[in-house]
Design a protein around this motif. Structure first.
Motif, PDB file in Angstrom:
ATOM      1  N   ALA A  46       0.858  -1.095  -0.019  1.00 43.86           N
ATOM      2  CA  ALA A  46       0.004   0.037   0.002  1.00 43.86           C
ATOM      3  C   ALA A  46       0.829   1.253  -0.124  1.00 43.86           C
ATOM      4  CB  ALA A  46      -0.946   0.062   1.218  1.00 43.86           C
ATOM      5  N   GLU A  47       1.899   1.279   0.680  1.00 46.38           N
ATOM      6  CA  GLU A  47       2.821   2.268   0.707  1.00 46.38           C
ATOM      7  C   GLU A  47       3.559   2.573  -0.545  1.00 46.38           C
ATOM      8  OE1 GLU A  47       6.610   4.162   3.611  1.00 46.38           O
ATOM      9  OE2 GLU A  47       5.330   2.351   4.101  1.00 46.38           O
ATOM     10  N   ILE A  48       3.994   1.548  -1.196  1.00 46.14           N
ATOM     11  CA  ILE A  48       4.448   1.631  -2.457  1.00 46.14           C
ATOM     12  C   ILE A  48       3.504   2.493  -3.606  1.00 46.14           C
ATOM     13  CG2 ILE A  48       5.356   0.593  -4.542  1.00 46.14           C
ATOM     14  CD1 ILE A  48       6.462  -1.645  -2.727  1.00 46.14           C
ATOM     15  N   LEU A  49       2.329   2.016  -3.365  1.00 49.14           N
ATOM     16  CA  LEU A  49       1.254   2.533  -4.294  1.00 49.14           C
ATOM     17  C   LEU A  49       1.051   4.060  -4.066  1.00 49.14           C
ATOM     18  CD1 LEU A  49      -1.239  -0.293  -4.665  1.00 49.14           C
ATOM     19  CD2 LEU A  49       0.540   0.336  -6.281  1.00 49.14           C
ATOM     20  N   LEU A  55      11.045   7.099   0.980  1.00 45.51           N
ATOM     21  CA  LEU A  55      11.596   6.205   1.811  1.00 45.51           C
ATOM     22  C   LEU A  55      10.711   5.410   2.465  1.00 45.51           C
ATOM     23  CD1 LEU A  55      14.963   7.992   2.649  1.00 45.51           C
ATOM     24  CD2 LEU A  55      14.794   6.346   1.178  1.00 45.51           C
ATOM     25  N   PRO A  56      10.841   4.208   2.787  1.00 49.41           N
ATOM     26  CA  PRO A  56       9.833   3.625   3.733  1.00 49.41           C
ATOM     27  C   PRO A  56       9.695   4.192   5.138  1.00 49.41           C
ATOM     28  CG  PRO A  56      12.020   2.250   3.660  1.00 49.41           C
ATOM     29  CD  PRO A  56      12.019   3.397   2.769  1.00 49.41           C
ATOM     30  N   SER A  57       8.540   4.479   5.651  1.00 47.15           N
ATOM     31  CA  SER A  57       8.141   5.008   6.660  1.00 47.15           C
ATOM     32  C   SER A  57       8.463   4.012   7.921  1.00 47.15           C
ATOM     33  CB  SER A  57       6.936   5.596   6.868  1.00 47.15           C
ATOM     34  OG  SER A  57       5.761   4.539   6.781  1.00 47.15           O
ATOM     35  N   LYS A  58       7.939   2.929   7.571  1.00 49.40           N
ATOM     36  CA  LYS A  58       8.240   1.516   8.624  1.00 49.40           C
ATOM     37  C   LYS A  58       9.021   0.608   7.985  1.00 49.40           C
ATOM     38  CE  LYS A  58       4.593   2.943  11.710  1.00 49.40           C
ATOM     39  NZ  LYS A  58       3.143   2.444  12.457  1.00 49.40           N
ATOM     40  N   PRO A  59      10.027   0.429   7.735  1.00 45.53           N
ATOM     41  CA  PRO A  59      10.817  -0.731   6.922  1.00 45.53           C
ATOM     42  C   PRO A  59      10.483  -2.001   7.585  1.00 45.53           C
ATOM     43  CG  PRO A  59      12.304   0.990   7.477  1.00 45.53           C
ATOM     44  CD  PRO A  59      10.983   1.346   8.527  1.00 45.53           C
ATOM     45  N   THR A  60      10.065  -2.930   6.641  1.00 41.67           N
ATOM     46  CA  THR A  60       9.639  -4.463   7.260  1.00 41.67           C
ATOM     47  C   THR A  60      10.381  -5.354   6.072  1.00 41.67           C
ATOM     48  OG1 THR A  60       7.951  -6.003   7.289  1.00 41.67           O
ATOM     49  CG2 THR A  60       7.545  -4.129   5.680  1.00 41.67           C
ATOM     50  N   ILE A  61      10.676  -6.507   6.659  1.00 39.35           N
ATOM     51  CA  ILE A  61      11.434  -7.736   5.887  1.00 39.35           C
ATOM     52  C   ILE A  61      10.184  -8.545   5.528  1.00 39.35           C
ATOM     53  CG2 ILE A  61      13.687  -7.214   6.937  1.00 39.35           C
ATOM     54  CD1 ILE A  61      12.928  -9.784   8.697  1.00 39.35           C
ATOM     55  N   SER A  62       8.984  -8.328   5.907  1.00 34.72           N
ATOM     56  CA  SER A  62       7.919  -9.373   5.303  1.00 34.72           C
ATOM     57  C   SER A  62       7.921  -9.623   3.976  1.00 34.72           C
ATOM     58  CB  SER A  62       6.740  -8.738   5.858  1.00 34.72           C
ATOM     59  OG  SER A  62       6.333  -7.496   5.397  1.00 34.72           O
ATOM     60  N   ASN A  63       8.298  -8.672   3.059  1.00 33.52           N
ATOM     61  CA  ASN A  63       8.490  -8.929   1.718  1.00 33.52           C
ATOM     62  C   ASN A  63       9.285  -9.981   1.285  1.00 33.52           C
ATOM     63  OD1 ASN A  63       6.427  -6.714   0.926  1.00 33.52           O
ATOM     64  ND2 ASN A  63       7.999  -5.092   0.915  1.00 33.52           N
ATOM     65  N   LEU A 243      -4.511  -9.545 -13.013  1.00 33.87           N
ATOM     66  CA  LEU A 243      -5.227  -8.443 -12.488  1.00 33.87           C
ATOM     67  C   LEU A 243      -4.543  -7.764 -11.116  1.00 33.87           C
ATOM     68  CD1 LEU A 243      -8.760 -10.287 -12.304  1.00 33.87           C
ATOM     69  CD2 LEU A 243      -7.726  -8.658 -13.876  1.00 33.87           C
ATOM     70  N   ASN A 244      -3.477  -8.301 -10.673  1.00 36.58           N
ATOM     71  CA  ASN A 244      -2.881  -7.648  -9.304  1.00 36.58           C
ATOM     72  C   ASN A 244      -1.438  -8.220  -9.341  1.00 36.58           C
ATOM     73  OD1 ASN A 244      -2.793  -6.471  -6.948  1.00 36.58           O
ATOM     74  ND2 ASN A 244      -3.142  -8.459  -5.838  1.00 36.58           N
ATOM     75  N   VAL A 245      -0.618  -7.042  -8.980  1.00 38.54           N
ATOM     76  CA  VAL A 245       0.760  -7.396  -8.761  1.00 38.54           C
ATOM     77  C   VAL A 245       1.239  -6.858  -7.319  1.00 38.54           C
ATOM     78  CG1 VAL A 245       3.026  -6.629  -9.696  1.00 38.54           C
ATOM     79  CG2 VAL A 245       1.322  -6.545 -11.346  1.00 38.54           C
ATOM     80  N   GLU A 246       1.954  -7.896  -6.779  1.00 34.72           N
ATOM     81  CA  GLU A 246       2.358  -7.737  -5.579  1.00 34.72           C
ATOM     82  C   GLU A 246       3.632  -6.756  -5.519  1.00 34.72           C
ATOM     83  OE1 GLU A 246       0.937  -7.815  -2.403  1.00 34.72           O
ATOM     84  OE2 GLU A 246      -0.754  -8.719  -3.051  1.00 34.72           O
ATOM     85  N   TYR A 247       3.770  -5.603  -5.629  1.00 36.08           N
ATOM     86  CA  TYR A 247       4.900  -5.081  -5.839  1.00 36.08           C
ATOM     87  C   TYR A 247       6.095  -5.218  -4.722  1.00 36.08           C
ATOM     88  CZ  TYR A 247       2.724  -2.417  -9.470  1.00 36.08           C
ATOM     89  OH  TYR A 247       1.989  -2.090 -10.662  1.00 36.08           O
ATOM     90  N   GLY A 248       5.751  -5.109  -3.386  1.00 32.49           N
ATOM     91  CA  GLY A 248       6.494  -5.347  -2.378  1.00 32.49           C
ATOM     92  C   GLY A 248       7.509  -6.854  -2.534  1.00 32.49           C
ATOM     93  N   MET A 249       6.611  -7.640  -2.496  1.00 30.35           N
ATOM     94  CA  MET A 249       7.167  -8.832  -2.742  1.00 30.35           C
ATOM     95  C   MET A 249       8.135  -9.239  -4.056  1.00 30.35           C
ATOM     96  SD  MET A 249       4.512 -11.977  -1.360  1.00 30.35           S
ATOM     97  CE  MET A 249       3.386 -11.641  -2.380  1.00 30.35           C
ATOM     98  N   GLN A 250       7.568  -8.537  -5.173  1.00 25.35           N
ATOM     99  CA  GLN A 250       8.214  -8.259  -6.350  1.00 25.35           C
ATOM    100  C   GLN A 250       9.564  -7.945  -6.388  1.00 25.35           C
ATOM    101  OE1 GLN A 250       6.494  -6.468  -9.970  1.00 25.35           O
ATOM    102  NE2 GLN A 250       6.419  -8.666 -10.941  1.00 25.35           N
TER     103      GLN A 250
END
Length: 283
Positions: A46-49, A55-63, A243-250
């Motif tokens: 959501a933050e990427i969109l 820059l990331p407001s709350k960096p996460t390694i979940s991607n 229909l959908n692209v998961e940009y974070g994981m990509q």
């Protein structure tokens, strides 16, 4: 060389400033996408969109965790390393052997075979992918690792032979003749004389083959069906749906895939430059 450096240093300041500006601008344009990809991989989807360049407001390694698990990145990395390593080594040996035979054995058919290798550069993957798929299905090697490696070698051989040809041709025939007089056979000459004398061009061939095989997509995508045979470029395609692209994981998967390439280049870039200077461009 020293005179050329002196001429560059003595160049007017009016030429130096635009040159440095252009080089700095080109460097920024080249490096910024990599930096953007790196820090965007730590941002939620959501933050990427919402703010693509921030820059990331709350960096996460979940991607990275999700990309590794959902995309089967572990087996994909293994397959890429396996395909690339085997194909690169086989291509190197076969190309050097072909160059040795074409340049040091005075057969009338040498011109024909050299022309055949040259003509191989004109054959594209898209032109033969359907016949290749049917042929591999007939002989039972579809969806196997050997079914991927063989086309890798076949399509990489023409360029590798052309790179090795001029360099091996420049090796003095007197070395081979002296070795034969001393009792060496052609296998010993090939591995103990031709290969050591061809280290610069061999390094160039290995690096270029590695890059081509690592980034190859079409063969693995068409000739394999199971995820256990897929390589990294094909695994990355799984993150882009219709229909959908998961940009974070990509983005995380892209970072994982380019890290080996960056490490490989940082280790071998000097050999690549040296190989082009002393090997591939040698006449």
């Amino acid at each position: 060389m020293e005179k050329r450096k002196n001429k560059i240093n003595d160049a007017p300041l009016t030429w130096k400033i635009p040159a440095y500006v252009i080089m700095i601008a080109f460097t920024i344009i080249t490096i910024f996408p990599i930096i953007w990809l790196l820090y965007s991989s730590f941002k939620p989807h959501a933050e990427i969109l919402a703010s693509p360049l921030s820059l990331p407001s709350k960096p996460t390694i979940s991607n990275y965790v999700n990309a590794w698990e959902i995309g089967n990145m572990g087996i994909s990395i293994f397959n890429s390393i396996f395909y690339t390593s085997i194909a690169t080594v086989c291509t190197l040996i076969l190309a050097m052997a072909a160059a040795f035979g074409l340049t040091k054995f005075p057969y009338k058919s040498n011109g024909f075979f050299y022309g055949a290798f040259t003509g191989g550069l004109l054959i594209t993957v898209h032109a033969v992918i359907v016949p290749l798929f049917l042929m591999e299905s007939r002989i039972g090697i579809i969806d196997t690792r050997i079914g991927v490696i063989l086309p890798y070698i076949a399509f990489d051989l023409p360029m590798s032979v052309l790179i090795a040809y001029s360099y091996v041709k420049s090796i003095p025939d007197a070395l081979i003749e002296a070795s034969l007089i001393d009792g060496a056979n052609y296998f010993q000459i090939f591995f103990k004389i031709i290969f050591p004398c061809s280290k610069p061009v061999a390094a160039t061939m290995v690096i270029l083959s590695f890059l081509r095989h690592w980034n190859e997509f079409m063969f693995v995508f068409i000739l394999t069906t199971g995820n256990d045979k897929r390589s990294l470029p094909v695994a990355l395609n799984n993150f882009a749906g219709r229909l959908n692209v998961e940009y974070g994981m990509q983005f995380a998967a892209l970072v994982i895939s380019i890290i080996p390439m960056i490490i490989f280049y940082l280790i071998f870039h000097q050999q690549l430059i040296k190989g082009f200077g002393e090997g591939a461009l040698k006449e």
